[in-house]
Scaffold this motif. Structure first.
Motif, PDB file in Angstrom:
ATOM      1  N   SER A 309      51.033  49.854  43.989  1.00  0.00           N
ATOM      2  CA  SER A 309      51.379  48.409  44.056  1.00  0.00           C
ATOM      3  C   SER A 309      51.382  47.674  42.723  1.00  0.00           C
ATOM      4  N   PRO A 310      52.205  46.834  42.245  1.00  0.00           N
ATOM      5  CA  PRO A 310      52.256  46.097  40.969  1.00  0.00           C
ATOM      6  C   PRO A 310      51.032  45.201  40.882  1.00  0.00           C
ATOM      7  N   GLY A 311      50.485  44.916  39.926  1.00  0.00           N
ATOM      8  CA  GLY A 311      49.557  44.068  39.848  1.00  0.00           C
ATOM      9  C   GLY A 311      48.008  44.627  39.159  1.00  0.00           C
ATOM     10  N   SER A 312      46.919  43.783  38.978  1.00  0.00           N
ATOM     11  CA  SER A 312      45.747  44.256  38.422  1.00  0.00           C
ATOM     12  C   SER A 312      45.080  45.197  39.236  1.00  0.00           C
ATOM     13  N   ILE A 313      44.336  45.785  38.815  1.00  0.00           N
ATOM     14  CA  ILE A 313      43.170  46.951  39.519  1.00  0.00           C
ATOM     15  C   ILE A 313      42.073  46.171  40.272  1.00  0.00           C
ATOM     16  N   PHE A 314      41.633  45.038  39.662  1.00  0.00           N
ATOM     17  CA  PHE A 314      40.316  44.585  40.472  1.00  0.00           C
ATOM     18  C   PHE A 314      40.987  43.035  40.803  1.00  0.00           C
ATOM     19  N   PHE A 315      40.054  42.577  41.736  1.00  0.00           N
ATOM     20  CA  PHE A 315      40.420  41.333  42.391  1.00  0.00           C
ATOM     21  C   PHE A 315      39.216  40.337  42.203  1.00  0.00           C
ATOM     22  N   LYS A 316      39.356  39.435  41.465  1.00  0.00           N
ATOM     23  CA  LYS A 316      38.106  38.686  41.152  1.00  0.00           C
ATOM     24  C   LYS A 316      38.163  37.194  41.855  1.00  0.00           C
ATOM     25  N   GLN A 317      37.230  36.965  42.785  1.00  0.00           N
ATOM     26  CA  GLN A 317      37.111  35.693  43.598  1.00  0.00           C
ATOM     27  C   GLN A 317      35.802  34.921  43.406  1.00  0.00           C
ATOM     28  N   THR A 318      35.890  33.670  43.561  1.00  0.00           N
ATOM     29  CA  THR A 318      34.828  32.882  43.369  1.00  0.00           C
ATOM     30  C   THR A 318      34.351  32.736  44.714  1.00  0.00           C
ATOM     31  N   ARG A 319      32.930  33.094  44.870  1.00  0.00           N
ATOM     32  CA  ARG A 319      32.155  32.998  46.257  1.00  0.00           C
ATOM     33  C   ARG A 319      30.951  32.122  45.950  1.00  0.00           C
ATOM     34  N   ILE A 320      30.314  31.976  47.032  1.00  0.00           N
ATOM     35  CA  ILE A 320      29.077  31.136  46.925  1.00  0.00           C
ATOM     36  C   ILE A 320      27.801  31.968  47.115  1.00  0.00           C
ATOM     37  N   GLY A 321      26.902  31.724  46.004  1.00  0.00           N
ATOM     38  CA  GLY A 321      25.844  32.630  45.929  1.00  0.00           C
ATOM     39  C   GLY A 321      24.560  31.963  46.557  1.00  0.00           C
ATOM     40  N   GLY A 324      23.771  28.087  46.655  1.00  0.00           N
ATOM     41  CA  GLY A 324      24.917  27.289  46.773  1.00  0.00           C
ATOM     42  C   GLY A 324      25.756  27.358  45.615  1.00  0.00           C
ATOM     43  N   LYS A 325      25.206  28.193  44.580  1.00  0.00           N
ATOM     44  CA  LYS A 325      25.946  28.326  43.269  1.00  0.00           C
ATOM     45  C   LYS A 325      26.970  29.254  43.193  1.00  0.00           C
ATOM     46  N   PRO A 326      28.178  28.776  42.803  1.00  0.00           N
ATOM     47  CA  PRO A 326      29.320  29.785  42.647  1.00  0.00           C
ATOM     48  C   PRO A 326      29.162  30.986  41.794  1.00  0.00           C
ATOM     49  N   PHE A 327      29.886  32.194  41.908  1.00  0.00           N
ATOM     50  CA  PHE A 327      29.648  33.158  41.053  1.00  0.00           C
ATOM     51  C   PHE A 327      31.120  34.047  41.103  1.00  0.00           C
ATOM     52  N   GLN A 328      31.618  34.896  40.448  1.00  0.00           N
ATOM     53  CA  GLN A 328      32.584  35.611  40.517  1.00  0.00           C
ATOM     54  C   GLN A 328      32.228  36.945  41.143  1.00  0.00           C
ATOM     55  N   VAL A 329      32.717  37.472  42.360  1.00  0.00           N
ATOM     56  CA  VAL A 329      32.649  38.684  43.005  1.00  0.00           C
ATOM     57  C   VAL A 329      33.778  39.562  42.555  1.00  0.00           C
ATOM     58  N   TRP A 330      33.494  40.726  42.098  1.00  0.00           N
ATOM     59  CA  TRP A 330      34.530  41.761  41.787  1.00  0.00           C
ATOM     60  C   TRP A 330      34.857  42.653  42.948  1.00  0.00           C
ATOM     61  N   LYS A 331      36.078  43.014  43.227  1.00  0.00           N
ATOM     62  CA  LYS A 331      36.438  44.115  44.229  1.00  0.00           C
ATOM     63  C   LYS A 331      37.490  44.659  43.653  1.00  0.00           C
ATOM     64  N   GLU A 391      23.282  39.009  40.223  1.00  0.00           N
ATOM     65  CA  GLU A 391      24.141  37.798  41.293  1.00  0.00           C
ATOM     66  C   GLU A 391      23.767  38.328  42.503  1.00  0.00           C
ATOM     67  N   MET A 392      23.729  39.571  42.766  1.00  0.00           N
ATOM     68  CA  MET A 392      23.743  40.190  44.137  1.00  0.00           C
ATOM     69  C   MET A 392      22.475  40.927  44.165  1.00  0.00           C
ATOM     70  N   ARG A 398      26.156  38.535  53.261  1.00  0.00           N
ATOM     71  CA  ARG A 398      27.301  38.514  52.416  1.00  0.00           C
ATOM     72  C   ARG A 398      27.693  37.375  51.800  1.00  0.00           C
ATOM     73  N   PRO A 399      28.107  37.292  50.583  1.00  0.00           N
ATOM     74  CA  PRO A 399      28.596  36.115  49.856  1.00  0.00           C
ATOM     75  C   PRO A 399      29.900  35.712  50.518  1.00  0.00           C
ATOM     76  N   LEU A 400      30.240  34.579  50.718  1.00  0.00           N
ATOM     77  CA  LEU A 400      31.314  33.892  51.297  1.00  0.00           C
ATOM     78  C   LEU A 400      32.230  33.284  50.409  1.00  0.00           C
ATOM     79  N   PRO A 401      33.750  33.070  50.612  1.00  0.00           N
ATOM     80  CA  PRO A 401      34.359  32.288  49.699  1.00  0.00           C
ATOM     81  C   PRO A 401      34.207  30.960  49.731  1.00  0.00           C
ATOM     82  N   ILE A 402      34.732  30.340  48.733  1.00  0.00           N
ATOM     83  CA  ILE A 402      34.354  28.571  49.046  1.00  0.00           C
ATOM     84  C   ILE A 402      34.917  28.193  50.163  1.00  0.00           C
ATOM     85  N   ARG A 403      36.207  28.600  50.634  1.00  0.00           N
ATOM     86  CA  ARG A 403      36.863  28.134  52.054  1.00  0.00           C
ATOM     87  C   ARG A 403      36.186  28.221  53.255  1.00  0.00           C
ATOM     88  N   ASP A 404      35.234  29.208  53.256  1.00  0.00           N
ATOM     89  CA  ASP A 404      34.500  29.570  54.438  1.00  0.00           C
ATOM     90  C   ASP A 404      33.347  28.761  54.608  1.00  0.00           C
TER      91      ASP A 404
END
Length: 474
Positions: A309-321, A324-331, A391-392, A398-404
């Motif tokens: 599929s088109p798009g980037s290889i990696f997905f980067k998302q801000t999660r709470i570590g 309570g400090k946010p950091f970037q999780v790579w998947k 960071e982990m 498990r680190p969760l997204p800001i929404r959660d």
């Protein structure tokens, strides 16, 4: 990379520098008990051996002295294993002491039968020493109690400074209960708001300024704030709970009588988190080795994603570590590029009961290769770089997204007090099949409460098993 690895890890709840030796004069009583026990046991053996032989000069011989030292050492070790010298334990359970000394004499008898040339003991000596040991040790413990009580009454030895935290309507009852013990000085009182997440650090600073060694907290004030167990322990302050409602809490507790009321006391270790740096080092080495040897798999997954599929290889998302400090999780990317925008339209299809987590069994945003990656948790592999950066951890909540996290209740924030993990007890206990966030919190709390290197290793092995069986992943 190595600097980040060390700095991030030092913020973890289990980090040893954060811990302090338990405050108070407990060490005086501990030294007094060990020294008294050793002296009295030595005296019991000398009397027993020489009374049995009717020769009060034999004990000066080297063989006799060697035998006595071995015997007393075994008895002291047995008492220590029984918990007689552990902090926060009951030191004056005379029945338990007697049973332990009987067990120690059984070991000595067995040792004597196996190695008579080193440990030659007669039956009469063994019986006399057992009776004398029980009598002397129990009498010595009783004498220590009276001795320290006298020191407190004469104000030669300061009483323990305590602080009380409870609801205003329970102030009088708590004070009456503690004062009946007649060995505490109450330095102050506060309402349960002093334990709130944004006030607890200020409360701890106040306790340290007052020189408080123990804190009494009513059950209604702490029932949703169990993180404070570690906070107080790490500052060397013993935590007691006054049970206005008596319910099961944790397994490592002790029942005491304070002013006639049953009080739950947490055992405070001298040093907390002694295995923490070993855990961080093992995380770093394991992540580095895994990335090195499986790098071709990373390349293959990247090519498959790009072709699918088109798009980037990696997905980067801000999660709470941590804290309570946010950091970037790579998947590895498993969804369409506009997946986060589409999530708002899919909220009504959320499978979770309370809505904190976002889970859909047949999520239309997932790509073909994404389904395969999720089934075997291969999309999580880039998070090993988060482990290298500190960071982990390999294992943790498990680190969760800001929404959660924005939907958290107060008691949920405890999971943010240790480094988040690539895998955890939640993942090996049902993964996506667990749809109630309270169950997730119970699993995370169970992990934090019982954390050890052995538990981490067990979770890693179970993770491999769960991934290969494709259990609960979608």
């Amino acid at each position: 990379m190595s600097t980040a690895f060390l700095n991030q890890g030092s913020l973890d709840l289990r980090e040893p520098v954060f811990a302090k030796i338990r405050k108070g004069s407990w060490w005086l009583r501990l030294i007094a008990m060990v020294a008294t026990d050793y002296t009295l046991l030595l005296f019991a053996w000398i009397i027993s051996e020489n009374y049995a032989s009717r020769n009060f000069s034999d004990y000066t011989q080297s063989n006799s002295l060697q035998m006595i030292v071995i015997a007393v050492t075994v008895q002291i070790a047995a008492l220590a294993l029984q918990g007689s010298y552990q902090l926060g334990k009951k030191h004056f359970q005379y029945l338990s002491i007697s049973k332990t000394l009987v067990f120690a004499h059984g070991l000595l008898l067995l040792f004597g039968l196996i190695s008579q040339s080193v440990f030659d003991i007669t039956r009469s000596t063994l019986i006399l020493s057992l009776l004398a040991s029980i009598l002397f040790v129990c009498t010595g413990r009783l004498a220590i109690t009276f001795f320290f009580d006298h020191l407190h009454q004469q104000k030669i030895l300061d009483r323990d400074s305590v602080f009380v935290i409870c609801s205003p309507e329970n102030y009088e009852q708590c004070l009456t209960t503690i004062k009946e013990e007649n060995r505490y000085i109450i330095r102050g009182m506060a309402s349960p708001t002093a334990l709130d997440r944004y006030s607890r650090r200020e409360t701890l600073e106040q306790l340290n300024k007052l020189g408080v060694t123990e804190v009494f907290i009513s059950w209604d004030a702490i029932k949703n704030r169990m993180f404070l167990r570690w906070l107080f322990q790490a500052s060397g302050i013993t935590l007691h709970i006054l049970p206005m409602e008596l319910k099961p809490i944790y397994r490592d507790i002790e029942f005491k009588k304070i002013g006639g009321m049953t009080c739950l006391s947490f055992d405070c270790p001298v040093i907390t988190g002694k295995d923490f740096w070993l855990k961080r080092i093992m995380d770093f080495i394991a992540a580095a080795l895994f990335i090195t040897f499986t790098f071709p798999i990373y390349i293959a997954i990247a090519i498959a994603i790009k072709l699918d599929s088109p798009g980037s290889i990696f997905f980067k998302q801000t999660r709470i570590g941590l804290h309570g400090k946010p950091f970037q999780v790579w998947k590895f990317r498993t969804m369409k590029t506009d997946a986060e925008k589409l999530q708002k339209d899919l909220e009504t299809l959320n499978d979770t009961k309370d809505g904190i987590l976002f889970k859909i069994k047949d999520d239309p945003r997932i790509t073909r290769i994404g389904k395969f990656l999720r089934r075997y948790s291969l999309d999580e592999l880039p998070q090993l770089f988060n482990v290298l950066l500190g960071e982990m951890s390999l294992v943790g909540p498990r680190p969760l997204p800001i929404r959660d996290v924005e939907k958290f209740s107060e008691q949920h924030f405890i999971r943010q007090e240790v480094l988040p993990g690539v895998t955890g007890l939640w993942q090996v206990s049902g993964r996506s099949n667990i749809l109630d966030f309270d169950q997730v919190i119970k699993l995370d709390l169970n992990y934090i409460e019982n954390w050890s290197l052995g538990l981490d290793f067990e979770i890693v092995l179970k993770t491999i098993q769960v991934v290969l069986k494709k259990e609960g992943a979608y």
